[in-house]
Design a protein around this motif. Structure first.
Motif, mmCIF file in Angstrom:
data_model
loop_
_atom_site.group_PDB
_atom_site.id
_atom_site.type_symbol
_atom_site.label_atom_id
_atom_site.label_comp_id
_atom_site.label_asym_id
_atom_site.label_seq_id
_atom_site.Cartn_x
_atom_site.Cartn_y
_atom_site.Cartn_z
ATOM 1 N N SER B 398 0.825 -1.197 0.000
ATOM 2 C CA SER B 398 0.000 0.000 0.000
ATOM 3 C C SER B 398 0.865 1.255 0.000
ATOM 4 C CB SER B 398 -0.893 0.000 1.234
ATOM 5 O OG SER B 398 -0.086 -0.072 2.383
ATOM 6 N N TYR B 399 2.165 1.078 0.072
ATOM 7 C CA TYR B 399 3.036 2.250 0.196
ATOM 8 C C TYR B 399 4.162 2.205 -0.825
ATOM 9 C CZ TYR B 399 5.652 -1.280 2.799
ATOM 10 O OH TYR B 399 6.286 -2.435 3.172
ATOM 11 N N THR B 400 4.871 3.300 -0.948
ATOM 12 C CA THR B 400 6.047 3.356 -1.795
ATOM 13 C C THR B 400 7.261 3.243 -0.884
ATOM 14 O OG1 THR B 400 4.795 5.042 -2.917
ATOM 15 C CG2 THR B 400 6.985 4.596 -3.731
ATOM 16 N N LEU B 401 8.127 2.337 -1.203
ATOM 17 C CA LEU B 401 9.294 2.113 -0.354
ATOM 18 C C LEU B 401 10.478 2.878 -0.911
ATOM 19 C CD1 LEU B 401 10.473 0.498 2.014
ATOM 20 C CD2 LEU B 401 10.993 -1.311 0.406
ATOM 21 N N PHE B 402 11.099 3.687 -0.089
ATOM 22 C CA PHE B 402 12.304 4.411 -0.489
ATOM 23 C C PHE B 402 13.483 3.800 0.247
ATOM 24 C CE2 PHE B 402 9.541 8.376 -1.165
ATOM 25 C CZ PHE B 402 9.337 8.044 -2.494
#
Lengths: 544, 657
Positions: B398-402
């Motif tokens: 559900s998120y963008t991983l940096f």
């Protein structure tokens, strides 16, 4: 001098292979070790704060060590808080519980479930400054007022200019207001609809209703005091109370003081409902059970709750000037509180009360049909209470199945079925009893005069010599000593009271038994055969 | 013995040669020398007796405690510095055992006020530690200033002379500066001065605090521009016309080169004024706050951004003590205690979390959780929403991983328009990420130790960072070297915050002070002393006049930037204050704490408190706390007011609480 004793330094030195550390060196090292420890802890605390935590972890210490260019400690980064165990025999020596793990077990073990992935959920913490009562939020404080009062008191103590406190405003959200209005409208007008059932369900399960509880309890108290004539409304209100009590999210204790009088009113009011046909008996039973459940739930918190309740009920019961309906309610209320209450409070008064009641029930003495009916209701309730009490007592005895019992039961049933149509009217109120009992309860109506004390004794006496029973009657307390001689002896004691007892323990046990016997006898005397239906067949056979 | 023989030989020689005079002189000299050596010895023996500290201090203490009630608290104030210096003297003379016993005997007296310092000092066990520990060093180097009234001072002097307590007199002379004032003794609650005994010299602080701080807002701010459209809302068609020339002018000025921007703007302003746009000058007089010119060259806003800001400002909810904000709370679940920080974009559509496993994760809240979000945020985040699906392609996350950092991420901040994200980590780097491209753009290396905090300036482009290396640094996005380095704090710099006009930054430190720095010159212009523990969070009021700071103990202090004084301490939290935020008009202050509450404070009321009552903080505080909103065992990590005054909060659900 330092909190690290020099012995510790010596032990550590030995553990890394320096055997001959001079005491001077240890003494000199100790303070520096302490200083370094403090330094590392200071850095670790900084790391903890920047990780926005208030609990120090092994990771923080590692980060602190790396800040100081020291090799981190390996083997502690488990993520879980470490479990320390106290060393046996030492007051302040702790070690980390480190179990040996077999590698094979680890390999063979099924893979653990992957931890859930991090997620973000959103909710309203406040809407225009008011916290909505949703499960995501912490439960709303029950009462805000006391803390405010405390505050103002505090400021007074400070001797400062007193700040004028506005009256505490309890802001109710629009949704809750609507909900309250709907529910109250339903209660008042359409308490028989399906919608009302759903409303009750909602009241019993919804988590956000807490702010409404004071309003509901006020509404209930108010409505009950105003409309004692409206039976359906009273019933609906009691159902609402039940739902509120059942709701696990509601903290109802602070409002009990407001609800209890209402409930008790529904038990012992002189008149409930305005028509003769109104079945107010049912309402009384319902309310009695409700009150009993409150006592069970909050009795340990409010020690005098049950005491006050029983006192109120007992006063109603013992006052001859009170109406029969009130007596009925009081009996039901007491009965609902449990058999021990009945035994202690009702049974001693039973005989005198029956003398009072009997004339009321007889056709020739009480001409008023209505009054007579009421008296019969009271009689039924009383018998029910006494019977249950007896049943509890008798249940202490072993259960045994015996062919003769069935026969007896049948005969009992026969007695009952003889006059099924005689008193139909009075049967309807004893809903909670199985039909057979109900009939049996009515049974004695016609058979009281002929059955007298001697016969009952005779019945009891008849039962004892049955040889078939004696061997198989291990009483609950004498379990292992159930041989014939003992039971025989005790039987004798019971019937005659003369035979010597083998031991005091047994004597005590049989004393109980004896009490039950007496109880049965006296109850039988008062209620006749009807009471027998409360004794389960096996025990019944034992008595007969 | 040898020396004596030598002497005899010399005498004999002199006598033989007949130097009678010389012999006498020599003899005399010899006698004097030996006698003085003897007396020196006697003095030093007396001096070296470690018990004299204990005796002297305990006598002074019992005297102070039995002194007159009226002057007692003033005299008691003297005890603490004497106590710590006695202790440090003992350590310096290597009387460890005595130092310890001395410390523990009298420790209790000072625990209430100085617990944290005592805990630190307790660890000093050798003279070398005195050198090493910054607190001890600064205590040794600087004199403490204590205010006494005339009479207390006389009392103290009389006592010291009468009892011949040379040791105490020595310590007091060496380490305490008395500021004797005529008249009545000061009231007890002025103890702030004593608390501030943290090392940094009071005089320096005073000197620094005399510098001028121009806390006014920037001229030509967007807010000002807002007032125009509102004022002539009757003719909305005129609104666009007015905004447009502005922007074209701005663009032109950019073309004119960076150096000239401020100058040109200035000219432009004059031009605008001269052309007779009266409305403009009117509105600027409406707000009382003085206007200042930016010292940095500011980035230029695009028209759309400005439009959206104006739109937001027009729709802003007015907050006051009677109209409290709505709070939308973002809870991080299943974070397994590894969430270190979080940040929320201005419109609440993006939420970033920095984790101790070096990862940075960004959630787009407009996509998940709440499809029917409040209408305002939907309007706001349209620009951000575009092409943001890239990150979601990899798996069902559900998120963008940096990923990029090599250590726990301690801080993250969104740029004012949500298109960039900065993160700082314990690997001593700061990384710039693009939320549109979902990738790392720049890695800024400059700090030598973990970077505790990083903050974008209110206009974007510039950012400030602070670190364990005791410095704060100013950076611009396009350069990998810092533009300014602010050094001066005595311990870690734990948090940093920009002033509303971008000309100053404030830093909070583990040395319990907050400092204000001029961005252009890099000078320290204010030192705020008063916190009793590490400063964890800072917030600047939108009018630029006040600053709030929160510390480890849960105290929040409100400072007046121009005077450098504490307006009022706000007590209420009982654990670390992680975050502070002012509402857009500056009427409310929101604070989030480790005690799982969000508290709302009335700023306007706290400002109006008359000087008299300020000391009696305990009662007035309670009035100013408007609302305490408990969360369900979720410490509050971040608070942010959107431009429409919706308050966003974020925190990680912790199970142990």
């Amino acid at each position: 001098m330092s909190i690290v004793p020099k012995e510790t330094i010596e032990v550590i030195a030995q553990s890394i292979g320096i055997a001959n550390l001079s005491p001077d060196v240890a003494l000199a090292l100790a303070p520096d070790v302490e200083y370094r420890l403090r330094e590392i802890m200071q850095e670790a605390i900084k790391c903890m704060r920047h990780s926005k935590r208030t609990v120090l972890t092994a990771d923080d210490v590692d980060s602190a060590l790396s800040l100081r260019n020291v090799e981190p400690l390996y083997g502690f980064a488990s993520g879980d808080p470490l479990r320390f165990k106290r060393a046996v025999g030492h007051k302040d020596l702790f070690y980390i519980d480190d179990k040996d793990v077999d590698l094979k077990d680890v390999i063979n073990a099924p893979l653990p479930k992957a931890p859930l992935d991090t997620g973000v959920v959103a909710h309203w913490l406040a809407i225009e400054g008011v916290q909505p009562a949703i499960p995501e939020n912490a439960p709303v404080e029950a009462i805000v007022a006391p803390s405010e009062i405390k505050r103002s008191e505090h400021s007074k103590e400070d001797g400062l200019p007193v700040d004028i406190k506005l009256p505490v405003k309890h802001v109710l959200s629009r949704e809750l207001q609507l909900y309250f209005d709907k529910i109250t409208a339903l209660i008042v007008s359409r308490s028989d609809s399906i919608l009302f059932k759903e409303a009750l369900e909602s009241l019993a399960t919804d988590s956000g209703l807490h702010p409404l509880v004071p309003y509901f309890s006020y509404f209930i108290a108010d409505e009950i005091s105003r409309s004692l004539n409206d039976l359906p409304l009273l019933f609906a209100l009691m159902r609402v109370v039940r739902s509120l009590l059942r709701n696990p999210h509601i903290h109802i204790e602070p409002y009990l003081h407001q609800l209890m009088p209402s409930m008790i009113t529904c038990i012992v009011a002189k008149r409930l409902g305005h028509r003769i046909a109104d079945n107010h008996w049912e309402l009384r039973d319902f309310a009695a059970n409700l009150v009993a459940s409150v006592c069970r739930r909050f009795g340990h918190v409010y020690h005098n709750l049950q005491y006050r309740l029983t006192r109120t009920l007992l006063n109603a019961f013992l006052d001859p000037s009170k109406a029969m309906t009130q007596h009925y309610g009081a009996i039901q209320g007491l009965a609902a509180l449990g058999t021990s209450v009945v035994r202690v409070l009702i049974l001693p008064q039973l005989e005198t009360y029956m003398q009072l009641l009997e004339p009321e029930m007889q056709l020739e003495k009480q001409k008023n049909e209505m009054k007579r009916k009421e008296a019969w209701h009271v009689y039924g309730a009383l018998m029910c209470a006494a019977g249950k009490c007896l049943y509890e007592r008798v249940k202490l005895f072993p259960s045994l199945l015996h062919p003769p019992t069935r026969q007896l039961w049948r005969s009992n049933g026969r007695v009952a079925t003889k006059m099924p149509n005689k008193r139909k009217a009075s049967t309807s109120h004893l809903l909670q009893q199985p039909p057979l009992k109900k009939l049996a309860a009515d049974g004695p109506v016609s058979s009281i005069p002929p059955i007298s004390m001697p016969t009952s004794m005779q019945v009891a006496a008849d039962g004892f010599p049955t040889p078939s029973e004696s061997g198989i009657r291990p009483s609950s307390s004498t379990g292992q000593l159930s041989n014939e001689s003992i039971s025989g002896g005790s039987r004798k004691e019971r019937s005659g009271g003369k035979a010597p007892t083998p031991s005091t323990v047994l004597a005590q046990a049989w004393k109980e038994d004896l009490d039950a016997g007496h109880l049965l006898a006296s109850l039988f005397e008062l209620f006749g055969e009807g009471i027998l239906s409360f004794i389960q067949p096996p025990e019944m056979s034992f008595f007969l | 013995m040898e020396e004596e023989e030598l002497q005899k030989a010399v005498y004999a020689y002199l006598r033989k040669k007949g130097f009678r005079q010389t012999e006498l002189v020599l003899q005399e000299e010899q006698n004097r020398l030996s006698s003085s050596a003897q007396s020196d010895l006697a003095v030093s023996r007396l001096d070296n007796d470690p018990a004299r500290y204990h005796d002297g201090y305990s006598k002074l203490r019992s005297w102070a405690y039995s002194s007159l009630d009226l002057y007692k608290h003033e005299l008691l104030r003297v005890l603490y510095p004497v106590f710590i210096h006695c202790f440090m003297d003992l350590v310096a003379e290597e009387h460890m055992q005595e130092a310890r016993t001395f410390f523990h005997t009298f420790r209790e007296d000072h625990e209430l006020m100085h617990l944290r310092d005592l805990q630190k000092l307790e660890g000093i066990l050798s003279p070398s530690h005195l050198e090493e520990m910054e607190l001890a060093r600064s205590l040794r180097q600087n004199k403490v200033k204590i205010k006494l009234c005339e009479y207390s001072y006389d009392l103290l002097l009389q006592y010291l002379q009468k009892t011949q307590s040379v040791t105490m007199l020595g310590i007091i002379n060496e380490h305490i500066n008395f500021e004797v004032s005529a008249g009545q003794p000061s009231s007890i609650s002025d103890d702030v001065d004593v608390v501030a005994l943290v090392g940094s010299s009071q005089d320096i602080a005073k000197q620094i605090n005399q510098k001028e701080v121009r806390w006014g807002l920037l001229e030509d701010s967007v807010e000002e521009r807002l007032e125009r459209p509102v004022s002539d809302s009757e003719k909305p068609e005129g609104e666009n016309k007015e905004v447009d020339p502005e922007d074209s002018k701005q663009k032109r000025s950019v073309e004119g080169g960076k150096q000239g921007v401020s100058v040109k703007k200035l000219k432009k302003d004059k031009l605008v004024g001269a052309t007779g746009k009266n409305i403009r000058s009117e509105t600027s007089t409406v707000s009382i706050a003085p206007r200042v010119k930016p010292e940095l060259t500011l980035p230029v806003m695009t028209t759309e951004v400005e439009q959206s800001i104006l739109e937001d400002l027009r729709n802003r909810v007015q907050l006051s003590s009677l109209a409290l904000p709505s709070i939308s709370f973002y809870t991080f679940i299943n974070a397994h205690n590894s969430l270190n920080c979080s940040s929320i974009s201005h419109d609440g559509s993006l939420v970033a979390g920095g984790f101790s496993d070096s990862s940075l994760k960004v959630w787009d809240m407009s996509k998940i959780g709440r499809p029917t979000k409040t209408s305002n945020s939907q309007g706001e985040n349209e620009s951000v929403e575009s092409e943001h699906l890239l990150g979601l392609e990899e798996g069902k996350r559900s998120y963008t991983l940096f990923q990029g950092h090599a250590g726990p991420v301690y801080s993250a901040t969104f740029s004012p328009f949500g298109d960039f994200l900065l993160s700082s980590s314990s690997d001593s780097t700061i990384r710039l990420w693009s939320t549109k491209l979902n990738s790392n753009l720049v890695c800024y290396k400059g700090h030598n130790y973990p970077v505790w905090d990083v903050q974008f300036s209110p206009v974007g482009h510039y950012f400030a960072s602070c670190s364990h290396d005791r410095t704060a640094r100013i950076w611009s996005m396009e350069r990998i070297q810092p533009l300014r380095i602010m050094a001066g704090h005595l311990s870690d710099v734990d948090c940093v915050q920009w002033h509303a006009n971008c000309n100053y930054i404030a830093t909070g430190s583990s040395d319990k002070t907050v400092r204000l720095w001029d961005v252009q010159s890099g000078e320290c212009v204010r030192i705020f002393i008063g916190h009793r523990s590490m400063v964890l969070s800072l917030a600047m009021s939108p009018d630029g006049r006040y600053m709030a700071s929160g510390d480890e103990d849960g105290t929040i202090m409100m400072w007046d930037l121009s005077s450098g004084r504490c307006v009022s301490p706000l007590m209420g939290h009982n654990s670390c204050v992680w975050t502070l935020a002012f509402s857009c008009e500056g009427t409310l202050l929101a604070s989030g704490s480790a005690d799982c509450t969000v508290k709302l404070w009335d700023v306007t009321a706290s400002m109006k408190v008359p000087r008299m009552e300020e000391n009696k903080a305990s009662s007035t505080n309670r009035l100013r706390l408007l609302k305490a909103l408990p969360t369900k065992s979720t410490p509050v990590y971040t608070l942010r007011f959107s431009r429409r005054n919706l308050l966003f909060a974020a925190g990680g659900l912790s199970k142990q609480a």
